[in-house]
Design a protein around this motif. Sequence first.
Motif, mmCIF file in Angstrom:
data_model
loop_
_atom_site.group_PDB
_atom_site.id
_atom_site.type_symbol
_atom_site.label_atom_id
_atom_site.label_comp_id
_atom_site.label_asym_id
_atom_site.label_seq_id
_atom_site.Cartn_x
_atom_site.Cartn_y
_atom_site.Cartn_z
ATOM 1 N N ALA A 213 19.422 -0.063 -7.657
ATOM 2 C CA ALA A 213 19.765 -1.368 -7.417
ATOM 3 C C ALA A 213 21.240 -1.696 -7.783
ATOM 4 O O ALA A 213 21.731 -2.549 -6.889
ATOM 5 N N ILE A 214 21.674 -0.926 -8.570
ATOM 6 C CA ILE A 214 23.394 -1.121 -8.577
ATOM 7 C C ILE A 214 23.828 -0.597 -7.336
ATOM 8 O O ILE A 214 24.811 -1.285 -6.734
ATOM 9 N N ALA A 215 23.377 0.530 -6.845
ATOM 10 C CA ALA A 215 23.980 1.157 -5.560
ATOM 11 C C ALA A 215 23.949 -0.038 -4.413
ATOM 12 O O ALA A 215 24.953 -0.394 -3.618
ATOM 13 N N TYR A 216 22.840 -0.583 -4.192
ATOM 14 C CA TYR A 216 22.630 -1.724 -3.279
ATOM 15 C C TYR A 216 23.577 -3.152 -3.614
ATOM 16 O O TYR A 216 24.160 -3.534 -2.695
ATOM 17 N N VAL A 217 23.619 -3.306 -4.737
ATOM 18 C CA VAL A 217 24.402 -4.513 -5.138
ATOM 19 C C VAL A 217 25.642 -4.294 -4.924
ATOM 20 O O VAL A 217 26.534 -5.091 -4.472
ATOM 21 N N VAL A 218 26.210 -2.814 -5.131
ATOM 22 C CA VAL A 218 27.617 -2.613 -4.747
ATOM 23 C C VAL A 218 27.886 -2.872 -3.298
ATOM 24 O O VAL A 218 28.891 -3.387 -2.977
ATOM 25 N N GLN A 219 26.894 -2.243 -2.600
ATOM 26 C CA GLN A 219 27.103 -2.733 -1.078
ATOM 27 C C GLN A 219 27.034 -3.910 -0.529
ATOM 28 O O GLN A 219 28.072 -4.437 0.270
ATOM 29 N N MET B 19 28.035 -10.785 -1.988
ATOM 30 C CA MET B 19 26.928 -11.910 -1.514
ATOM 31 C C MET B 19 26.404 -12.440 -2.929
ATOM 32 O O MET B 19 26.425 -11.442 -3.999
ATOM 33 N N ASN B 20 26.005 -13.526 -2.997
ATOM 34 C CA ASN B 20 25.182 -14.042 -4.363
ATOM 35 C C ASN B 20 23.947 -13.760 -4.003
ATOM 36 O O ASN B 20 23.209 -13.873 -2.902
ATOM 37 N N TRP B 21 23.186 -13.089 -4.942
ATOM 38 C CA TRP B 21 21.755 -12.656 -4.857
ATOM 39 C C TRP B 21 20.852 -13.930 -4.518
ATOM 40 O O TRP B 21 19.932 -13.636 -3.596
ATOM 41 N N ASP B 22 21.168 -14.891 -5.049
ATOM 42 C CA ASP B 22 20.165 -16.088 -4.465
ATOM 43 C C ASP B 22 20.485 -16.375 -3.199
ATOM 44 O O ASP B 22 19.498 -16.785 -2.341
ATOM 45 N N GLU C 37 20.662 -8.714 11.834
ATOM 46 C CA GLU C 37 19.735 -7.760 12.133
ATOM 47 C C GLU C 37 20.237 -6.512 11.370
ATOM 48 O O GLU C 37 19.221 -5.753 10.670
ATOM 49 N N GLU C 38 21.474 -6.211 11.217
ATOM 50 C CA GLU C 38 21.970 -5.210 10.667
ATOM 51 C C GLU C 38 21.939 -5.211 9.263
ATOM 52 O O GLU C 38 21.960 -4.241 8.342
ATOM 53 N N LEU C 39 22.114 -6.524 8.753
ATOM 54 C CA LEU C 39 21.924 -6.717 7.189
ATOM 55 C C LEU C 39 20.411 -6.518 6.710
ATOM 56 O O LEU C 39 20.223 -6.308 5.558
ATOM 57 N N MET C 40 19.525 -6.972 7.578
ATOM 58 C CA MET C 40 18.291 -7.036 7.062
ATOM 59 C C MET C 40 17.858 -5.697 6.350
ATOM 60 O O MET C 40 16.830 -5.715 5.218
ATOM 61 N N PRO C 41 17.831 -4.387 6.870
ATOM 62 C CA PRO C 41 17.506 -3.333 6.067
ATOM 63 C C PRO C 41 18.148 -3.194 4.560
ATOM 64 O O PRO C 41 17.306 -2.826 3.591
ATOM 65 N N THR C 42 19.213 -3.561 4.438
ATOM 66 C CA THR C 42 20.003 -3.550 3.187
ATOM 67 C C THR C 42 19.340 -4.610 2.276
ATOM 68 O O THR C 42 19.142 -4.437 1.218
ATOM 69 N N ALA C 43 19.254 -5.906 3.069
ATOM 70 C CA ALA C 43 18.628 -6.899 2.192
ATOM 71 C C ALA C 43 17.075 -6.522 1.620
ATOM 72 O O ALA C 43 16.743 -6.812 0.523
ATOM 73 N N LEU C 44 16.388 -5.916 2.633
ATOM 74 C CA LEU C 44 14.855 -5.515 2.263
ATOM 75 C C LEU C 44 14.948 -4.524 1.166
ATOM 76 O O LEU C 44 14.209 -4.518 0.231
ATOM 77 N N SER C 45 15.891 -3.562 1.216
ATOM 78 C CA SER C 45 15.933 -2.317 0.282
ATOM 79 C C SER C 45 16.374 -2.898 -1.337
ATOM 80 O O SER C 45 15.669 -2.426 -2.099
ATOM 81 N N THR C 46 17.103 -3.757 -1.110
ATOM 82 C CA THR C 46 17.771 -4.248 -2.205
ATOM 83 C C THR C 46 16.700 -5.275 -2.946
ATOM 84 O O THR C 46 16.601 -5.033 -4.301
ATOM 85 N N ASP C 47 15.921 -5.870 -2.178
ATOM 86 C CA ASP C 47 14.719 -6.850 -2.778
ATOM 87 C C ASP C 47 13.609 -5.679 -3.304
ATOM 88 O O ASP C 47 13.227 -6.018 -4.530
ATOM 89 N N GLU C 48 13.492 -4.758 -2.860
ATOM 90 C CA GLU C 48 12.378 -3.869 -2.896
ATOM 91 C C GLU C 48 12.606 -3.122 -4.176
ATOM 92 O O GLU C 48 11.942 -3.022 -5.317
#
Length: 316
Positions: free
Chosen positions: A7-13, A17-20, A78-89
């Motif tokens: 989770a921290i790794a993705y948040v660093v990426q 962004m604001n998580w909300d 579209e490029e942001l989606m994988p990172t966003a989905l992985s962070t969410d999961e």
Amino acid sequence: MQYIIAAIAYVVQIHTMNWDDLKIFLAVAEAPSMRLAAKHLGISHSTASRRIDALEDALNVRLFDRLPDGFRLTKAGEELMPTALSTDENLHSFGRAVAGRDDALSGEVRVTLPDAMLAIGCFTDLFIGFMDQYPDIRLKIEDSMQVFDLSKREADVAIRFTAAPPEHLIGRRLGNVHQAIYGAKDYLAEHDPHVAGSGARWIAWGDPVDCPDWVAHSPFPDLKIRGHFNNVQIQLSMIRKSAGIGYVPCLLADAYPELVRISEPEATLDVWLLSHRDMRAAARMRAFRQYILDRAPQIELALAGQAHKPFNQVTS
């Protein structure tokens, strides 16, 4: 632990962004329309649109094309989606893992008490009974006058002397510590303080003055003080060894058959069981709190000097 690291790794990426805002991005990207995305999130259409604008400004890139029939992801979106989905999961996985641990009757419960008076006089039997009933839950008991900060997780549960518990904590008043005057049977046989000129002396505490307020307001204001001992266990030891009489907590003195109570108990300090609101859902915390509260009637009697039953039994 792996969930935290991921989770921290993705948040660093996505640190800009604001998580909300990221949650709104995902909802808009996956919903048929902005209206439905906003409804799913429980916010207004204008709020969702404004937050998407803020996210695009923060990233300095357009994430959606605004079309008459709705929002459509751009190449950057579209490029942001994988990172966003992985962070969410990963965050949801972490939440599930924590929830699983919190639902287990295992782990550690850290309890702070103000001093040995409560630990020895009232709660030792309770702690033993709890450990017997929940062998996978470890108790860590801190006997200290230090006020532990529950909001910083310095302790999970506090058993405190207080008349006004902090508003950010939840809890229940367990009773009031009562004190009375005690003396050893042998000492009282020779030095009955009710008899003038008995030679009885006080085992005192506090500042070394001739007649502190608690002596002045006692049934024996004319007795002299033999010494000051600012530790209740030392006071009790002195009283038990026939060094004098003392004004001590009933829940401690009543444990010694050689001591006799020679005054009516007086209320002194309220005792509260307190914990932080954020910790109330953990199973081990619920188990500990409920174990103590199930025995609250006996605890109240013990604190008032009226205990007649073992503490590790539940009053029916």
